[in-house]
Scaffold this motif. Structure first.
Motif, PDB file in Angstrom:
ATOM      1  N   LEU B 660       0.842  -1.194   0.000  1.00 23.61           N
ATOM      2  CA  LEU B 660       0.000   0.000   0.000  1.00 23.61           C
ATOM      3  C   LEU B 660       0.878   1.244   0.000  1.00 23.61           C
ATOM      4  N   THR B 663       2.292   1.882  -3.475  1.00 24.79           N
ATOM      5  CA  THR B 663       1.287   2.371  -4.404  1.00 24.79           C
ATOM      6  C   THR B 663       0.869   3.787  -4.040  1.00 24.79           C
ATOM      7  N   GLN B 664       0.672   4.009  -2.742  1.00 28.51           N
ATOM      8  CA  GLN B 664       0.216   5.320  -2.299  1.00 28.51           C
ATOM      9  C   GLN B 664       1.229   6.398  -2.689  1.00 28.51           C
ATOM     10  N   VAL B 667       1.036   6.990  -6.432  1.00 30.68           N
ATOM     11  CA  VAL B 667      -0.214   7.651  -6.804  1.00 30.68           C
ATOM     12  C   VAL B 667      -0.189   9.100  -6.344  1.00 30.68           C
ATOM     13  N   GLU B 668       0.457   9.305  -5.198  1.00 24.20           N
ATOM     14  CA  GLU B 668       0.565  10.658  -4.670  1.00 24.20           C
ATOM     15  C   GLU B 668       1.203  11.576  -5.704  1.00 24.20           C
ATOM     16  N   VAL B 670       1.360  11.183  -9.062  1.00 24.34           N
ATOM     17  CA  VAL B 670       0.548  11.476 -10.238  1.00 24.34           C
ATOM     18  C   VAL B 670      -0.653  12.354  -9.879  1.00 24.34           C
ATOM     19  N   THR B 671      -1.197  12.154  -8.684  1.00 27.96           N
ATOM     20  CA  THR B 671      -2.335  12.996  -8.306  1.00 27.96           C
ATOM     21  C   THR B 671      -1.905  14.459  -8.243  1.00 27.96           C
ATOM     22  N   LEU B 768     -11.230   1.322 -14.386  1.00 30.43           N
ATOM     23  CA  LEU B 768     -10.145   2.289 -14.555  1.00 30.43           C
ATOM     24  C   LEU B 768     -10.043   2.711 -16.016  1.00 30.43           C
ATOM     25  N   PHE B 851      -0.055  -2.851 -10.401  1.00 28.35           N
ATOM     26  CA  PHE B 851      -0.577  -1.507 -10.142  1.00 28.35           C
ATOM     27  C   PHE B 851       0.564  -0.528  -9.915  1.00 28.35           C
ATOM     28  N   ILE B 855       2.017   2.534 -12.438  1.00 28.97           N
ATOM     29  CA  ILE B 855       2.081   3.959 -12.125  1.00 28.97           C
ATOM     30  C   ILE B 855       3.513   4.456 -12.223  1.00 28.97           C
ATOM     31  N   THR B 942      -3.366   5.955 -16.783  1.00 27.38           N
ATOM     32  CA  THR B 942      -2.750   7.101 -16.123  1.00 27.38           C
ATOM     33  C   THR B 942      -2.189   8.085 -17.143  1.00 27.38           C
ATOM     34  N   MET B 945      -4.950  10.009 -19.073  1.00 24.86           N
ATOM     35  CA  MET B 945      -5.599  11.101 -18.338  1.00 24.86           C
ATOM     36  C   MET B 945      -4.682  12.303 -18.219  1.00 24.86           C
ATOM     37  N   LEU B 946      -3.428  12.037 -17.858  1.00 26.56           N
ATOM     38  CA  LEU B 946      -2.524  13.164 -17.649  1.00 26.56           C
ATOM     39  C   LEU B 946      -2.234  13.886 -18.953  1.00 26.56           C
TER      40      LEU B 946
END
Lengths: 114, 971
Positions: B660, B663-664, B667-668, B670-671, B768, B851, B855, B942, B945-946
């Motif tokens: 986690l 991944t977090q 993802v942080e 890209v967010t 997704l 996953f 990313i 991903t 979207m970006l």
């Protein structure tokens, strides 16, 4: 530790809900992101907090499940993290499109009269 | 076995025919008629062949399992009564098909007509053949819907649309009540099976829920059969083409209500409630329908009210609770269907030939239509109850039953008089139908010159009238045995002695018939002049129209109340909606917890680790500060959001969730980039105003603050309670024990995702992909707000600087700023690809997986965009994210399908270790292939979207801005 984490979750939720109820779309998107942290932590914490017990097992030995953290909430949260990124992106785009169409970043698409 | 399957064929055949019929060309009248005729005739033949199987009270049953756990099965069941109706549906259906071939004009789109007619026929067959009450309700509703579509066939006509809508509303609501009633019956009996229900009559009648069940079922039956007070839809349904009126609204569909009453008669009848409710409805309908029929000017209107009245007669007979009356009711259902269908067809011919159905205009048509006139006369004789015709026999039985005493009450004692009165009315309108149309001076102002229709159009009437005559003269030799089979199947051991003969000697019923006959003729003579040019509907009752009341109710409910509710409870504003949502969530969560007395005990806080306390001191501060800054300082809020995310990430590492955390963290990144890209399109930041907020605004904020506080504290208590509770042995143990032995991986989280719950993951990556495509699609039509079109201030300053110095080109300053980072980022590209591959490959055994790797790979691409700019990257590297998404889905799905080849269920995984030189033992599992699909899809989604958002800066609005500038120049 449990107390600390639950307080943290509470703070994240409180901030998130506050922002959710604000009139600007940007506030709402930040609020939703904070809420998603909180929800992920909450689901994760239902597996109880274990230190040094990552669910990575030994090969070929007898496995005692009690020695590992519960992998199920972790698996749930893992996909949730990725999906919440995708929904943030979707919401951001909707936000931008709405702003482009209406010329305002108010959540209702027009400024409130008050 | 063949016999049972014939039941299925009887239902499926018309539906198949309907599908075929819909495919023909719009003007294929003959082909449609041949097809529909063949289908109906074949169904008729099948029904005839089935007769020996059900003779003598036997039942043919076909059970197909559907949801056996819920008692819902596709049970088809034919007994004598159902057979009789099947014959009516198929037989009259066949005649209507022939008739419609000549009735419909070449301009009408006939495929729709025949298709709907056949579909209706299938639904009706299904209704009468259902052996399961729920199944029956399904077909019942289907008949309502097809009736709606058929009434509205000429949808350019407002009357047709209104009539159709009214019929659907009334019968649809009835159908809903019926469903509830059937569920109650199922609750009482414990089964929806018709045979079981029919055996449990005594149990149902003595049950406390008998009355509600009865009322609900009656609501269904009475609306369908157009019984008072729901009768008003039927006259309005006359806007349908006449073949539809002849088929649905006289012979079959409106009979569904009385069919149901007769079907459930052994179960529900015989109580006071049944007698009074059904009896009152029936008698009122009988009398009111007949009375209204006299005063109609439209031929079809007269027939519609007469149908209502005759259905009332059948209902009255069923209400009496005596087996002999039930015999008469079943007999009259058949008789009415034959003479009324023929009369409708005759009315259609008159309309077709003379161009009008208004009895004030029609007159003296006998010379022009001698044969049709004669046929209509015989049929109306049957309707009036003239001896030697079938209508007489059942009416006589009705009179005989009316004078018998059934239940000490006023209702019972007035029945004979009302019966005679209704009989007289029936004679009056029958005479009027014939006399005003065919006799008198020859009409001069008809829209068309009438002639006899083609023989084939008259043939259906001839056959039906022949049936009226044969049944009327020699009932015992014609319908007798079949009717007996039907009666035995309904009444079983209660079947009474009855006689179908036409002569029972001089008795009271005969006298009543005579009085009705003479009285009716006299009444017509007295009213003739008035009726020749009066308005529609009887004097004094014109205002009392069910239709108007219905419309008023409809307007009140669907307009006024809805408006009121919308005005008082509804809002288009998002904030109150979200607030309500949050408040409801608080209440529904807090209430059960409060009742259960949740109050976790505070354990010692000694085990707090100061490092983590510090992390979360920062995390909480970041969260609250982000909430505070999100309005005025967007960038600051975004950075603070990242701080809270980081604290979350550290928590995951701390408490044994390395996957986690990884991944977090990714993802942080890209967010943050994502939102940064979005910031550019938001309006200029609002300046903090020094003026104090208004009182209303302050109150609003305080209220929201309290709500947020309540949520935060509530979730704190709940999560603390959960975390401190003793751990449960969950399904997680199963996965832990089997991850390696059955999944071939030691990273249990990854094994769950790609192996045990692979199907869930497949669903998730599909979502997704869909979200990414939605983002892409939304942005293709993106139009930024006018004030965001121009370059951002910073870029303008930089460009101005570049412009001012002639040795610099535009964009150089920005490039210079990022020179060192961009070199690093470009050099990092292969390393990040390696990292992604590493994370991906180790995923099955150690933290990582598709996953996270996906990313990471996306970040690699992203960095190239940051380093070199969109154009620079796309000149060198063509990333086709949509193909990555497609490839990912394909790989995952094919991996799943691959296991079929080896005879295993979808997504069964297999694994083994493969020795690769230099690297050593590498696990090769099919799950790895699946994870590859996940990886590809995550990269694609991903990046898509970006990039889609990033592209907005170099896209159309530039062009548009240039255009506006040009226009301004021109102006």
């Amino acid at each position: 530790m449990e107390l600390l984490l639950s307080l943290s979750i509470g703070a994240l939720v409180g901030s998130g809900v506050w922002l959710l109820l604000r009139p600007r779309t940007y506030q709402v998107i930040i609020g939703l992101s904070l809420l998603s942290y909180a929800v992920n932590l909450f689901i994760f914490s239902t597996g109880r907090l274990r230190v040094n017990a990552a669910p990575i097992v030994e090969k070929g030995t007898e496995i005692d499940p009690a020695a590992f953290a519960d992998p199920v909430p972790q698996a749930l949260v893992l996909t949730a993290i990725v999906i919440s990124f995708a929904t943030t992106a979707l919401f951001l785009v909707v936000l931008l499109a709405s702003r482009g169409l209406t010329g305002t970043d108010h959540v209702d698409g027009r400024e409130s009269e008050k | 076995m063949i016999t049972e399957n014939v039941l299925l064929a009887l239902i499926l055949l018309p539906f198949l025919g309907a599908l075929l019929a819909a495919l023909f060309q719009a003007n294929a009248r003959n082909a449609e008629a041949w097809l529909s005729g063949a289908v109906t005739l074949f169904a008729l033949g099948l029904a005839i062949l089935l007769y020996p199987a059900i003779e003598g009270g036997r039942v043919v049953r076909l059970d197909l399992q559907w949801l056996p756990e819920l008692g819902l099965n596709l049970t088809l069941r034919m007994d004598g009564f159902a057979w009789l109706f099947t014959m009516l549906i198929a037989g009259i259906g066949f005649l209507v098909v022939i008739y419609a071939r000549y009735y419909m004009s070449p301009q009408d789109p006939v495929p729709r007509f025949y298709s709907l007619l056949l579909a209706f026929m299938g639904a009706m067959q299904g209704m009468v053949l259902s052996g399961n009450l729920v199944l029956m309700v399904v077909f019942w509703e289907a008949t309502s819907i097809f009736s709606f579509l058929l009434i509205g066939y000429w949808h350019h006509n407002a009357a047709a649309r209104d009539g159709a809508r009214m019929a659907l509303t009334v019968t649809g609501m009835g159908g809903f009540c019926l469903l509830l009633g059937v569920i109650l019956i199922g609750h009482i009996v414990g089964s929806y099976d018709l045979d079981v229900v029919l055996r449990s009559g005594a149990e149902i009648r003595s049950h406390a829920l008998y009355l509600p069940a009865l009322l609900l079922i009656l609501a269904g039956a009475l609306t369908k059969s157009a019984q008072f007070p729901f009768h008003f839809w039927l006259p309005n349904a006359m806007a349908a083409p006449t073949p539809v009126s002849a088929y649905l609204h006289s012979a079959t569909m409106v009979k569904a209500g009385v069919f149901l009453l007769a079907r459930l008669w052994p179960v529900l009848a015989g109580t006071d409630a049944w007698f009074f409710i059904v009896g009152t409805a029936g008698l009122t309908t009988l009398l009111l329908g007949a009375y209204f029929a006299i005063f109609q000017q439209d031929l079809k209107g007269l027939l519609a009210y007469s149908t209502i009245s005759h259905l009332g007669l059948i209902t009255t007979l069923l209400s009496l609770g005596s087996p002999l009356a039930a015999v008469a009711a079943i007999f009259h259902m058949v008789n009415h269907a034959t003479f009324k269908a023929s009369l409708f067809m005759a009315a259609g011919i008159i309309d077709h030939e003379a161009g009008t159905r208004d009895m004030r205009k029609l007159s003296g048509l006998f010379t022009a239509l001698p044969i049709t006139g004669t046929l209509a006369m015989v049929a109306s004789g049957a309707m009036a109850g003239v001896p030697l015709l079938n209508g007489f026999l059942s009416k006589e039985m009705f009179f005989a039953e009316a004078i018998l005493e059934h239940r000490e009450s006023l209702l019972d004692s007035v029945t004979p008089y009302l019966a005679v009165l209704a009989g007289a009315f029936a004679v009056t309108y029958s005479v009027r139908f014939i006399h005003s149309v065919f006799f008198g001076p020859k009409a001069t102002d008809l829209p068309r010159e009438p002639h006899e229709p083609p023989h084939w159009m008259r043939l259906p009437i001839e056959l039906l009238v022949l049936a009226c005559l044969l049944v009327g003269v020699i009932p015992g030799l014609t319908i007798g045995p079949y009717l007996h089979t039907a009666i035995v199947s309904v009444l079983r051991e209660e079947t009474p002695e009855y006689s179908l003969s036409i002569w029972h000697g001089f008795n009271l019923p005969l006298l009543m018939s005579l009085i009705a006959l003479v009285g009716g003729i006299l009444l017509y003579a007295a009213l003739r002049r008035y009726l020749a040019h009066c308005e529609e509907d009887p004097p004094g009752l014109r205002g009392l129209r069910g239709q108007r009341i219905f419309e008023r109710i409809l307007v009140t409910v669907s307009w006024r109340w809805a408006r009121w509710l919308e005005a008082h409870l509804g809002t288009r504003r998002l904030q109150p909606q979200l607030r309500t949502l949050v408040l409801v969530a608080i209440i529904v969560t807090a209430w059960p917890l409060f009742k259960a007395g949740l109050m976790p005990e505070l354990s010692s806080i000694a085990n707090l680790d100061p490092a983590l306390v510090l992390v979360w001191a920062m995390g909480i501060t970041c969260a609250i500060a982000a909430a505070y800054q999100a309005k005025y300082h967007r960038l600051a809020a975004l950075i603070l959001l990242g701080g809270a995310g980081l604290a979350t990430c550290i928590t995951f590492v701390w408490f044994s969730a390395p996957d986690l955390a990884l991944t977090q963290l990714l993802v942080e990144i890209v967010t943050t980039v994502l939102i940064l890209l979005g910031l550019r399109w938001l309006p200029e930041r609002i300046a903090e105003s020094d003026a104090p907020a208004s009182l209303a605004a302050r109150l609003r904020r305080q209220r929201d603050f309290l709500i947020a506080l309540a949520c935060g504290m509530g979730i704190t208590v709940i999560s603390y309670a959960i975390m401190t509770a003793a751990p449960l042995r969950s399904v997680g143990d199963f996965y832990l024990e089997r991850a390696y032995s059955e999944g071939g991986g030691t990273n249990v989280v990854n094994v769950i995702l790609v192996d045990f719950r692979g199907f869930d993951t497949l669903g998730e990556i599909t979502v997704l992909g869909i979200v990414a495509l939605s983002v892409f699609a939304l942005l293709r039509r993106f139009r930024p707000a006018p004030d965001s079109i121009g370059l951002p201030e910073q870029q303008r300053i930089q460009n101005a600087y570049d412009d001012a110095h002639h040795d610099r080109s535009v964009g150089e300053t920005a490039h210079d700023y990022l020179l060192v980072p961009s070199v690093i980022m470009q050099w990092m590209f292969p390393i990040i690809i390696m990292l992604a591959a590493y994370i991906f490959l180790r995923g099955h055994d150690l933290p990582g997986g598709g996953f996270a790797a996906g990313i990471a790979m996306a970040i690699g691409f992203l960095l190239q965009y940051l380093a070199g700019g969109t154009r620079w990257v796309e000149e060198r590297l063509r990333i086709l994210p949509v193909r990555w998404i497609g490839a990912g889905l394909l790989v995952s799905t094919l991996t799943g399908i691959g296991s079929w080849l080896f005879g295993y269920p979808f997504l069964t995984s297999s694994f083994r270790y493969v020795e690769i030189p230099l690297i050593g033992q590498v696990p090769v599992a099919s799950a790895l292939l699946f994870d590859l699909g996940v990886f590809l899809l995550v990269v694609g989604a991903t990046v898509l979207m970006l990039i889609a958002i990033a592209h907005q800066s170099i896209r159309s609005h530039r062009v548009r801005a240039a255009e506006t500038a040009k226009q301004e120049e021109v102006a």
